[in-house]
Design an enzyme around this catalytic site. Sequence first.
Site, short mmCIF file in Angstrom:
data_model
loop_
_atom_site.label_atom_id
_atom_site.label_comp_id
_atom_site.label_asym_id
_atom_site.label_seq_id
_atom_site.Cartn_x
_atom_site.Cartn_y
_atom_site.Cartn_z
N CYS A 1 3.11 1.06 -8.40
CA CYS A 1 3.97 0.01 -8.13
C CYS A 1 4.46 -0.39 -9.49
O CYS A 1 4.51 -0.27 -10.34
CB CYS A 1 2.82 -1.32 -7.99
SG CYS A 1 3.60 -2.78 -7.39
N CYS B 1 1.05 -1.28 0.09
CA CYS B 1 -0.10 -0.08 0.20
C CYS B 1 0.85 1.33 0.06
O CYS B 1 2.17 1.19 0.03
CB CYS B 1 -0.87 -0.08 1.19
SG CYS B 1 -0.38 0.10 2.71
N CYS C 1 -4.47 -0.53 -2.44
CA CYS C 1 -4.85 0.73 -2.60
C CYS C 1 -4.56 1.26 -4.09
O CYS C 1 -3.45 0.70 -4.73
CB CYS C 1 -4.50 1.78 -1.62
SG CYS C 1 -2.62 2.23 -1.85
#
Length: 136
Positions: free
Chosen positions: A87, A8, A80
């Site tokens: 990412c 997250c 999230c």
Amino acid sequence: MNKIYFLCTGNSCRSQMAEGYARIFLKDKYEIQSAGLEAHGVNPLAIEVMAEDNIDISHQYSKTIDPHYFKTANLIVTLCGDAKDRCPVIAPPTHSIYWPLPDPAQATGTPEQQLQIFRQVRNEIKQRILALASNP
């Protein structure tokens, strides 16, 4: 052993709670870690609501993504949209899952109202971890 990585934004609430539940319910299936795009420290309200469910995450600490663990993980769970969008690229054969959960650290209102948001997110994470545990 397979590796699971919970990600997250700040590794302070959602991914910490997921790691806590995974260490109970997925310990026979996965090596377990969590991380964030940033390290914000473990939120005290996350520790409190997990303790309400007899899960101690007070010993966990906030950390950023470990590139080696990321590259060798079999399953990456982003909790999230920020982590999903920012990412690093997930290369095959790594499987990824996106759990679009609200950030309880952004909860407003009275302390009790904030705790209620943390509990709702905690309960959703627990159900999703239990679902992972029930898959072969």
